[in-house]
Write an enzyme that holds these catalytic residues in place. Structure first.
Site, short mmCIF file in Angstrom:
data_model
loop_
_atom_site.label_atom_id
_atom_site.label_comp_id
_atom_site.label_asym_id
_atom_site.label_seq_id
_atom_site.Cartn_x
_atom_site.Cartn_y
_atom_site.Cartn_z
N LYS A 51 0.86 -1.07 0.11
CA LYS A 51 0.04 -0.17 -0.18
C LYS A 51 1.20 1.20 -0.54
O LYS A 51 0.34 2.28 -0.02
CB LYS A 51 -0.83 0.15 1.52
CG LYS A 51 -1.77 -0.99 1.48
CD LYS A 51 -2.97 -1.06 3.09
CE LYS A 51 -2.92 -2.26 2.97
NZ LYS A 51 -3.59 -2.78 4.87
N GLY A 52 2.01 1.14 0.35
CA GLY A 52 3.08 2.41 0.84
C GLY A 52 3.02 3.17 0.09
O GLY A 52 2.80 4.23 -0.04
N ASP A 109 7.34 3.43 -1.88
CA ASP A 109 7.82 4.25 -1.45
C ASP A 109 9.48 4.11 -0.21
O ASP A 109 10.11 5.86 -0.89
CB ASP A 109 7.34 4.21 -0.41
CG ASP A 109 7.20 2.88 0.42
OD1 ASP A 109 7.24 2.09 0.23
OD2 ASP A 109 6.16 2.90 1.17
N ASP A 112 14.80 -0.58 0.81
CA ASP A 112 15.61 -0.85 1.32
C ASP A 112 16.53 -1.84 1.32
O ASP A 112 17.28 -1.66 1.13
CB ASP A 112 13.87 -0.93 2.93
CG ASP A 112 15.11 -1.59 3.97
OD1 ASP A 112 15.36 -0.78 4.11
OD2 ASP A 112 14.34 -2.88 4.86
N LYS A 140 17.32 3.69 1.52
CA LYS A 140 17.79 3.49 3.06
C LYS A 140 19.47 2.24 1.83
O LYS A 140 19.46 1.21 2.14
CB LYS A 140 17.45 2.56 3.65
CG LYS A 140 16.37 3.75 4.57
CD LYS A 140 16.17 3.35 5.26
CE LYS A 140 14.91 2.50 5.72
NZ LYS A 140 14.37 1.80 7.08
N VAL A 162 10.54 5.53 8.80
CA VAL A 162 9.93 6.17 8.57
C VAL A 162 8.31 5.98 8.29
O VAL A 162 8.26 5.19 7.60
CB VAL A 162 11.10 6.51 7.47
CG1 VAL A 162 12.81 7.38 8.07
CG2 VAL A 162 11.36 6.19 6.11
N ASP A 168 3.92 3.20 6.23
CA ASP A 168 3.24 3.25 7.63
C ASP A 168 4.17 2.86 9.02
O ASP A 168 5.26 1.84 9.02
CB ASP A 168 2.44 2.45 7.35
CG ASP A 168 2.97 0.57 7.27
OD1 ASP A 168 3.58 0.51 6.48
OD2 ASP A 168 1.77 -0.10 8.02
N ARG A 174 0.38 6.13 7.77
CA ARG A 174 0.20 6.98 5.59
C ARG A 174 -0.22 8.41 5.97
O ARG A 174 -0.13 8.91 4.08
CB ARG A 174 -0.79 5.62 5.77
CG ARG A 174 -0.49 3.98 5.48
CD ARG A 174 -0.90 3.08 4.37
NE ARG A 174 -0.66 2.35 5.39
CZ ARG A 174 0.37 1.02 4.89
NH1 ARG A 174 1.00 2.04 3.67
NH2 ARG A 174 0.52 0.21 4.56
P1 IMP Z 1 13.11 -3.85 0.76
O1 IMP Z 1 12.34 -5.08 -0.11
O2 IMP Z 1 13.59 -4.93 1.61
O3 IMP Z 1 13.98 -3.20 -0.41
O4 IMP Z 1 11.83 -3.73 1.06
C1 IMP Z 1 11.07 -2.29 0.49
C2 IMP Z 1 9.59 -1.79 1.07
O5 IMP Z 1 9.95 -2.02 3.06
C3 IMP Z 1 8.63 -0.88 1.07
O6 IMP Z 1 7.64 -1.16 0.30
C4 IMP Z 1 8.08 -1.30 2.60
O7 IMP Z 1 6.98 -1.35 3.08
C5 IMP Z 1 8.99 -0.94 3.41
N1 IMP Z 1 9.52 -0.61 4.51
C6 IMP Z 1 11.02 -0.56 4.05
N2 IMP Z 1 12.16 0.15 5.38
C7 IMP Z 1 10.81 1.22 5.60
C8 IMP Z 1 10.17 2.49 6.94
O8 IMP Z 1 11.21 2.81 7.26
N3 IMP Z 1 8.84 2.65 6.79
C9 IMP Z 1 8.08 2.11 6.97
N4 IMP Z 1 8.10 1.03 5.64
C10 IMP Z 1 8.98 0.44 4.95
MG MG Z 2 6.19 -1.68 0.75
#
Ligand code: IMP
Ligand code: MG
Length: 188
Positions: A51-52, A109, A112, A140, A162, A168, A174
């Site tokens: 949803k982000g 959004d 990570d 990040k 964040v 969220d 959100r």
């Molecule tokens: P990745 O697959 O580890 O890159 O994760 C990305 C997803 O993790 C994003 O779509 C967010 O939903 C969630 N996420 C990562 N860091 C944060 C944060 O600091 N706040 C909220 N959601 C986060």
């Molecule tokens: Mg997400």
């Protein structure tokens, strides 16, 4: 009366503000300009990750000057709270059979570990997309586990959790119009 859009949550929930409403507006408009140049004359499908990405994507596409189709997928790598499970589950919300031969721009959004984008790259190429690129409002870099080229990044941030502007924590925050670093101890 509180000022609309500002005091939805107590300020003690946040360690600091990462990006104000005006700063976000400036970043989104700059990114939309770059994306519009890149996709001029192309058959573009913009796909938001729910949803982000819903707030960021709705602002971004309205700043873009090129035509685009819209789609959404849900990809969850985080369960509840602030720690990732590591697995990415993808659920379709639109008829993605229509992405064959299109240039797909995946919107999230925040970037990570990189797992979500990696999974979606395979997902869209398997469906016949001509090209798949990525766009995230926040990044990040310290948290990266998988290297993935991301064409459009709004702002690099430190390794903090964040919220706001679509992001969220347990489904809260959100609808904040700005982005803040969460004071996790205040939320337990
Ligand atoms: P990745 O697959 O580890 O890159 O994760 C990305 C997803 O993790 C994003 O779509 C967010 O939903 C969630 N996420 C990562 N860091 C944060 C944060 O600091 N706040 C909220 N959601 C986060
Ligand atoms: Mg997400």
């Amino acid at each position: 009366m509180t000022k609309a859009g500002f005091c939805k949550y107590p300020m003690s929930d946040f360690k600091k503000i990462i990006a104000t409403k005006d700063q976000i507006e400036e970043i989104v408009s700059r990114m939309a300009g770059q994306i519009s140049e890149r996709y001029m004359g192309k058959n573009l499908l913009v796909c938001g990750i729910l949803k982000g990405a819903f707030v960021f994507m709705s602002d971004l596409v309205r700043h873009m000057s090129v035509p685009a189709k819209m789609a959404f997928v849900k990809a969850s790598s985080y369960g509840s709270g602030a720690s990732s499970s590591g697995d990415v589950k993808i659920t379709e919300f639109s008829d993605l059979a229509e992405c064959r031969d299109l240039d797909v721009l995946v919107i999230d959004d925040i970037l990570d570990t990189g797992r979500t984008f990696c999974s979606l790259k395979e997902f869209f190429y398997a469906k016949g997309a001509a090209d798949v690129e990525f766009c995230a409002l926040l990044d990040k870099p310290e948290r990266r586990e998988l290297e993935i080229p991301v064409s459009y990044i709004g702002k690099k941030i430190e390794n903090e959790f964040v919220v706001g502007y679509g992001l969220d924590h347990n489904e809260r925050y959100r609808n904040l119009p700005y982005i803040g670093a969460l004071n996790l101890s205040a939320c337990e």
